[in-house]
Design an enzyme around this catalytic site. Structure first.
Site, short mmCIF file in Angstrom:
data_model
loop_
_atom_site.label_atom_id
_atom_site.label_comp_id
_atom_site.label_asym_id
_atom_site.label_seq_id
_atom_site.Cartn_x
_atom_site.Cartn_y
_atom_site.Cartn_z
CE LYS A 34 -0.39 -0.35 5.03
NZ LYS A 34 -1.29 -0.39 6.19
CE1 TYR A 252 15.72 31.34 3.69
CE2 TYR A 252 15.70 28.96 3.29
CZ TYR A 252 15.58 30.26 2.83
OH TYR A 252 15.31 30.48 1.50
CG MET A 300 11.72 23.76 -1.66
SD MET A 300 10.75 24.94 -2.61
CE MET A 300 9.54 25.45 -1.39
#
Length: 355
Positions: A34, A252, A300
């Site tokens: 799954k 950051y 990111m």
């Protein structure tokens, strides 16, 4: 230059399936594929596990994907509330469905009596899905009265099988065995943890998941100790490196500062690829055969690492984020999560290939 890449080791899948059989001899194995094969690619995994006796998925769509890919073994749909139309589709494609709610019994009754194979799920104590154990007689009678319905067997799921010292599994096992004693059909109870730690729960059909992918389901036993091989090797290249003066911030929020003048590397992977944003400084990365710590926040598209322990690595060299030599379980623990989530959260930016 390929950025984030996940290589899927099909030989490792076959090895891990054999470990299931070693621990549960004589049992049929329905491999859980799954969530797109736990993020590894459902059809890739199913074809690699062609010696499995069957497969377990979450939904009708997942089951049909396997059928359309040429998978002929039994496929059980574990947790979808199917209506009458969906039951008919499942029957048409020789799928097995798990019945866990009265509404599904009603759907079966309305599905035109097509021959269909089902499993009955009992709630033995996890209290998520399943009929109360004391309703087993009632449910069996209702299902046996429906034309075309073949009860393959009885199924339950354990809440705490990953902890061999937790008494709930014993209680669930007793409740399930009491409720199914003397009933026709197979028994299916064991997930990966129960395959390894609860031999009394093996029954007739085991449903391993995470151990097939090389991750340990037992909280105090490593995959290495269990002889499970990592199936996914996630890597990304070193795309930049520079020497940063002492006391300077990295990334950051300036959450990490250089304790001395030191080499800092940038690796081309980030939360946009599925690497966990909440992985803290100190989370290990493997590059040049050596472990180096992540420093600063995950971005990111990039992570930064302390290269003092691997000062000779060069631009383009690939770093392992998890895989051989760096267990996904270890990265998950550092990030406060589980390997299941690491595998399932990879994004389409990651390029997959086979080994």
């Amino acid at each position: 230059m390929i950025r984030a890449q996940a290589v899927i080791d099909r030989a490792a899948l076959a090895h891990n399936l054999q470990r299931v059989r070693d621990h549960a001899p004589g049992c049929r194995v329905y491999a859980a594929v799954k969530a797109d094969g736990y993020g590894h690619g459902a059809t890739t995994v199913a074809h690699a596990l062609h010696q499995a006796d069957g497969f377990a998925v979450s939904s009708l769509d997942e089951a049909l994907q396997l059928r359309w890919a040429g998978i002929e073994q039994p496929i059980a749909i574990l947790s979808q509330m199917l209506d009458a139309e969906s039951c008919a589709t499942a029957a048409e494609h020789a799928l097995e469905i798990v019945i866990f709610h009265d509404a599904q019994v009603e759907a079966l009754a309305a599905s035109a009596g097509r021959p269909i194979r089902i499993w009955v799920k009992l709630d033995s104590g996890m209290h998520r899905l399943g009929f109360a154990c004391e309703r087993a007689d009632e449910i069996a009678q209702r299902l046996q009265a429906l034309p075309g319905v073949q009860i393959m067997g009885w199924l339950t799921h354990f809440a705490c099988a990953d902890d061999p010292d937790d008494g709930l599994t014993d209680r669930q096992l007793r409740a399930f065995k009491d409720a199914t004693r003397g009933r026709a059909g197979d028994r299916s109870m064991a997930n990966s943890a129960a395959v390894l730690a609860w031999p009394d729960a093996h029954g007739d059909v085991v449903r391993p998941g995470i151990m097939l992918y090389g991750s340990s389901p037992i909280h105090d036993r490593s995959a290495h100790v269990l002889d499970l091989r990592p199936v996914m090797h996630l890597s990304a290249p070193l795309i930049a490196r520079q020497t940063i003066a002492a006391g300077e911030p990295i990334g950051y929020g300036a959450t990490w500062r250089t304790p001395e003048t030191m080499p800092v590397g940038v690796i081309g992977i980030g939360y946009g690829d599925g690497y966990p944003r909440h992985a803290p400084s100190g989370t290990p990365v493997l590059i040049g055969g050596r472990r180096v710590p992540l420093i600063g926040r995950v971005s990111m598209d990039m992570i930064t690492v302390d290269l003092r322990g691997a000062a000779d690595v060069r631009i383009g060299e690939r770093a392992t984020l998890w895989g051989p030599g760096l267990p996904a379980d270890e990265i998950a623990a550092a990030a406060g999560t589980i390997a299941y989530e690491l595998f399932c959260r990879l994004t389409p930016r990651v390029r997959f290939s086979l080994a």
